[in-house]
Design a protein around this motif. Structure first.
Motif, PDB file in Angstrom:
ATOM      1  N   ASN A   1       0.820  -1.211   0.000  1.00 12.19           N
ATOM      2  CA  ASN A   1       0.000   0.000   0.000  1.00 12.19           C
ATOM      3  C   ASN A   1       0.854   1.261   0.000  1.00 12.19           C
ATOM      4  O   ASN A   1       0.346   2.364   0.081  1.00 12.19           O
ATOM      5  N   LYS A   2       2.160   1.068  -0.070  1.00  8.95           N
ATOM      6  CA  LYS A   2       3.117   2.160  -0.108  1.00  8.95           C
ATOM      7  C   LYS A   2       2.942   3.095   1.076  1.00  8.95           C
ATOM      8  O   LYS A   2       3.087   4.295   0.968  1.00  8.95           O
ATOM      9  N   GLU A   3       2.626   2.496   2.225  1.00  9.48           N
ATOM     10  CA  GLU A   3       2.629   3.276   3.453  1.00  9.48           C
ATOM     11  C   GLU A   3       4.069   3.618   3.742  1.00  9.48           C
ATOM     12  O   GLU A   3       4.931   3.404   2.957  1.00  9.48           O
ATOM     13  N   GLU A   4       4.423   3.988   4.799  1.00 13.89           N
ATOM     14  CA  GLU A   4       5.676   4.538   5.231  1.00 13.89           C
ATOM     15  C   GLU A   4       6.964   4.017   4.607  1.00 13.89           C
ATOM     16  O   GLU A   4       7.896   4.739   4.479  1.00 13.89           O
ATOM     17  N   TYR A   5       7.051   2.768   4.248  1.00 11.14           N
ATOM     18  CA  TYR A   5       8.350   2.235   3.863  1.00 11.14           C
ATOM     19  C   TYR A   5       8.279   1.324   2.655  1.00 11.14           C
ATOM     20  O   TYR A   5       7.222   0.986   2.159  1.00 11.14           O
ATOM     21  N   TYR A   6       9.439   0.932   2.199  1.00  6.02           N
ATOM     22  CA  TYR A   6       9.641   0.212   0.945  1.00  6.02           C
ATOM     23  C   TYR A   6       9.671  -1.297   1.131  1.00  6.02           C
ATOM     24  O   TYR A   6       9.151  -2.044   0.323  1.00  6.02           O
ATOM     25  N   ALA A   7      10.323  -1.743   2.192  1.00  5.95           N
ATOM     26  CA  ALA A   7      10.469  -3.166   2.484  1.00  5.95           C
ATOM     27  C   ALA A   7      10.718  -3.315   3.982  1.00  5.95           C
ATOM     28  O   ALA A   7      10.873  -2.325   4.688  1.00  5.95           O
ATOM     29  N   ILE A   8      10.768  -4.561   4.420  1.00  5.24           N
ATOM     30  CA  ILE A   8      11.077  -4.843   5.820  1.00  5.24           C
ATOM     31  C   ILE A   8      12.164  -5.900   5.866  1.00  5.24           C
ATOM     32  O   ILE A   8      12.106  -6.903   5.148  1.00  5.24           O
ATOM     33  N   LEU A   9      13.146  -5.661   6.705  1.00  8.31           N
ATOM     34  CA  LEU A   9      14.210  -6.618   6.970  1.00  8.31           C
ATOM     35  C   LEU A   9      13.886  -7.318   8.286  1.00  8.31           C
ATOM     36  O   LEU A   9      13.564  -6.654   9.270  1.00  8.31           O
ATOM     37  N   GLU A  10      13.973  -8.649   8.267  1.00  6.30           N
ATOM     38  CA  GLU A  10      13.781  -9.402   9.503  1.00  6.30           C
ATOM     39  C   GLU A  10      14.913 -10.412   9.654  1.00  6.30           C
ATOM     40  O   GLU A  10      15.226 -11.144   8.722  1.00  6.30           O
ATOM     41  N   ILE A  11      15.517 -10.412  10.843  1.00  2.42           N
ATOM     42  CA  ILE A  11      16.539 -11.396  11.176  1.00  2.42           C
ATOM     43  C   ILE A  11      16.107 -12.018  12.504  1.00  2.42           C
ATOM     44  O   ILE A  11      16.358 -11.451  13.574  1.00  2.42           O
TER      45      ILE A  11
ATOM     46  N   ILE B   1      20.660  -7.036  -2.828  1.00  4.03           N
ATOM     47  CA  ILE B   1      20.374  -6.037  -1.799  1.00  4.03           C
ATOM     48  C   ILE B   1      21.629  -5.840  -0.963  1.00  4.03           C
ATOM     49  O   ILE B   1      22.207  -6.805  -0.456  1.00  4.03           O
ATOM     50  N   ILE B   2      22.036  -4.586  -0.815  1.00  9.52           N
ATOM     51  CA  ILE B   2      23.182  -4.244   0.023  1.00  9.52           C
ATOM     52  C   ILE B   2      22.677  -3.280   1.090  1.00  9.52           C
ATOM     53  O   ILE B   2      22.187  -2.187   0.764  1.00  9.52           O
ATOM     54  N   LEU B   3      22.788  -3.700   2.345  1.00 13.52           N
ATOM     55  CA  LEU B   3      22.303  -2.904   3.463  1.00 13.52           C
ATOM     56  C   LEU B   3      23.439  -2.629   4.434  1.00 13.52           C
ATOM     57  O   LEU B   3      24.283  -3.493   4.666  1.00 13.52           O
ATOM     58  N   ALA B   4      23.432  -1.431   5.013  1.00 10.96           N
ATOM     59  CA  ALA B   4      24.450  -1.077   6.005  1.00 10.96           C
ATOM     60  C   ALA B   4      23.778  -0.394   7.185  1.00 10.96           C
ATOM     61  O   ALA B   4      22.779   0.322   7.019  1.00 10.96           O
ATOM     62  N   SER B   5      24.338  -0.629   8.352  1.00 11.79           N
ATOM     63  CA  SER B   5      23.852   0.027   9.555  1.00 11.79           C
ATOM     64  C   SER B   5      24.959   0.030  10.596  1.00 11.79           C
ATOM     65  O   SER B   5      25.925  -0.736  10.497  1.00 11.79           O
ATOM     66  N   HIS B   6      24.762   0.879  11.584  1.00 17.43           N
ATOM     67  CA  HIS B   6      25.735   0.971  12.666  1.00 17.43           C
ATOM     68  C   HIS B   6      25.626  -0.227  13.604  1.00 17.43           C
ATOM     69  O   HIS B   6      24.578  -0.852  13.727  1.00 17.43           O
ATOM     70  N   SER B   7      26.735  -0.511  14.253  1.00 14.51           N
ATOM     71  CA  SER B   7      26.722  -1.405  15.403  1.00 14.51           C
ATOM     72  C   SER B   7      27.074  -0.515  16.595  1.00 14.51           C
ATOM     73  O   SER B   7      27.208   0.681  16.446  1.00 14.51           O
TER      74      SER B   7
ATOM     75  N   LYS C   1      23.724  -3.921  15.635  1.00 19.85           N
ATOM     76  CA  LYS C   1      24.592  -4.145  16.800  1.00 19.85           C
ATOM     77  C   LYS C   1      24.748  -5.616  17.169  1.00 19.85           C
ATOM     78  O   LYS C   1      25.735  -5.995  17.774  1.00 19.85           O
ATOM     79  N   ASP C   2      23.775  -6.449  16.800  1.00 18.09           N
ATOM     80  CA  ASP C   2      23.843  -7.864  17.153  1.00 18.09           C
ATOM     81  C   ASP C   2      24.183  -8.769  15.975  1.00 18.09           C
ATOM     82  O   ASP C   2      24.106  -9.994  16.095  1.00 18.09           O
ATOM     83  N   LEU C   3      24.591  -8.205  14.847  1.00 20.50           N
ATOM     84  CA  LEU C   3      24.939  -9.049  13.698  1.00 20.50           C
ATOM     85  C   LEU C   3      26.066 -10.019  14.030  1.00 20.50           C
ATOM     86  O   LEU C   3      26.131 -11.109  13.463  1.00 20.50           O
ATOM     87  N   TYR C   4      26.935  -9.628  14.950  1.00 21.68           N
ATOM     88  CA  TYR C   4      28.060 -10.508  15.304  1.00 21.68           C
ATOM     89  C   TYR C   4      27.580 -11.869  15.808  1.00 21.68           C
ATOM     90  O   TYR C   4      28.336 -12.838  15.804  1.00 21.68           O
ATOM     91  N   LYS C   5      26.323 -11.989  16.200  1.00 21.73           N
ATOM     92  CA  LYS C   5      25.767 -13.255  16.681  1.00 21.73           C
ATOM     93  C   LYS C   5      25.391 -14.197  15.538  1.00 21.73           C
ATOM     94  O   LYS C   5      25.129 -15.374  15.770  1.00 21.73           O
ATOM     95  N   LEU C   6      25.344 -13.669  14.318  1.00 24.67           N
ATOM     96  CA  LEU C   6      24.962 -14.501  13.178  1.00 24.67           C
ATOM     97  C   LEU C   6      26.065 -15.492  12.827  1.00 24.67           C
ATOM     98  O   LEU C   6      27.252 -15.184  12.912  1.00 24.67           O
TER      99      LEU C   6
ATOM    100  N   ILE D   1      21.839 -11.039  -0.557  1.00 26.35           N
ATOM    101  CA  ILE D   1      21.712  -9.914   0.351  1.00 26.35           C
ATOM    102  C   ILE D   1      23.052  -9.777   1.050  1.00 26.35           C
ATOM    103  O   ILE D   1      23.694 -10.786   1.372  1.00 26.35           O
ATOM    104  N   ILE D   2      23.483  -8.551   1.221  1.00 24.53           N
ATOM    105  CA  ILE D   2      24.754  -8.282   1.880  1.00 24.53           C
ATOM    106  C   ILE D   2      24.491  -7.293   3.002  1.00 24.53           C
ATOM    107  O   ILE D   2      23.893  -6.235   2.783  1.00 24.53           O
ATOM    108  N   LEU D   3      24.918  -7.645   4.193  1.00 24.82           N
ATOM    109  CA  LEU D   3      24.772  -6.784   5.358  1.00 24.82           C
ATOM    110  C   LEU D   3      26.162  -6.320   5.777  1.00 24.82           C
ATOM    111  O   LEU D   3      27.082  -7.134   5.897  1.00 24.82           O
ATOM    112  N   ILE D   4      26.299  -5.015   6.021  1.00 19.65           N
ATOM    113  CA  ILE D   4      27.607  -4.438   6.342  1.00 19.65           C
ATOM    114  C   ILE D   4      27.492  -3.637   7.629  1.00 19.65           C
ATOM    115  O   ILE D   4      26.570  -2.828   7.795  1.00 19.65           O
ATOM    116  N   THR D   5      28.453  -3.848   8.527  1.00 15.63           N
ATOM    117  CA  THR D   5      28.512  -3.083   9.770  1.00 15.63           C
ATOM    118  C   THR D   5      29.933  -3.110  10.305  1.00 15.63           C
ATOM    119  O   THR D   5      30.780  -3.870   9.827  1.00 15.63           O
TER     120      THR D   5
END
Length: 178
Positions: free
Chosen positions: A46-56, A91-97, A106-111, A152-156
């Motif tokens: 419905n193109k509400e607030e966001y484009y997609a959702i990431l779930e881990i 998909i290439i995603l980046a975020s802070h830890s 911040k918890d990607l190190y647990k993967l 998908i690539i996650l970077i932190t």
């Protein structure tokens, strides 16, 4: 004799009920999870607030992702969709830890290898599986694997090390409709 048969029948019914409770609970939980996924995808569609959702699931992360050209697509406030991303194939995603409120990774190190990542996008659920984890020195340049098809690539940043960064490569495992 009639009382014995009645007692055996009641005992059998109680036993069957006890055995069915976990199956019923599991079915209810699965139904509720599917219902929740459907609501998330409807919001995206419905193109509400966001484009997609990431779930881990392993790290209890569920976070909205914004379009590349959206001002909210900013690593200082959200998970960043890198400009070289091509939803939903690459998909290439980046975020802070770290410990700040914007440290979504911040918890990607647990993967670990074979852990799951899910993207909800345009009435579909994309399931990825971690197949490689790499550490790179922070040099100002990021070197990603060349074969980026259906990934998908996650970077932190590396936990407790501000001189290196972690890269998590996930390969597309399945696509399903909601």
């Amino acid at each position: 004799m009639f009382k014995k048969k009645k007692y055996k029948l009641i005992s059998l019914l109680v036993l069957i009920t006890i055995l069915l409770i976990p199956i019923i609970n599991s079915s209810i939980k699965e139904f509720n999870n599917h219902k929740e996924e459907k609501l998330l995808v409807q919001k995206i569609t419905n193109k509400e607030e966001y484009y997609a959702i990431l779930e881990i699931p392993k790290i209890n992360l569920k976070k909205e992702i914004y379009r590349i050209d959206d001002k909210r697509n900013n690593v200082e406030k959200n998970i960043l969709v890198h400009e070289n991303s091509n939803f939903p194939k690459n998909i290439i995603l980046a975020s802070h830890s770290g410990n700040r409120s914007n440290a979504y990774f911040k918890d990607l190190y647990k993967l670990k290898l074979k852990d799951d990542i899910t993207i909800y996008y345009q009435n579909k659920v994309y399931k990825y599986i971690i197949e490689e984890i790499e550490e790179q020195n922070k040099t100002g340049n990021l070197y990603l694997k060349e074969d980026l098809s259906e990934r998908i690539i996650l970077i932190t940043c590396t936990k407790n090390n501000n001189k290196t960064q972690m890269i998590y490569y996930g390969k597309l495992k399945s696509i399903s409709d909601i």
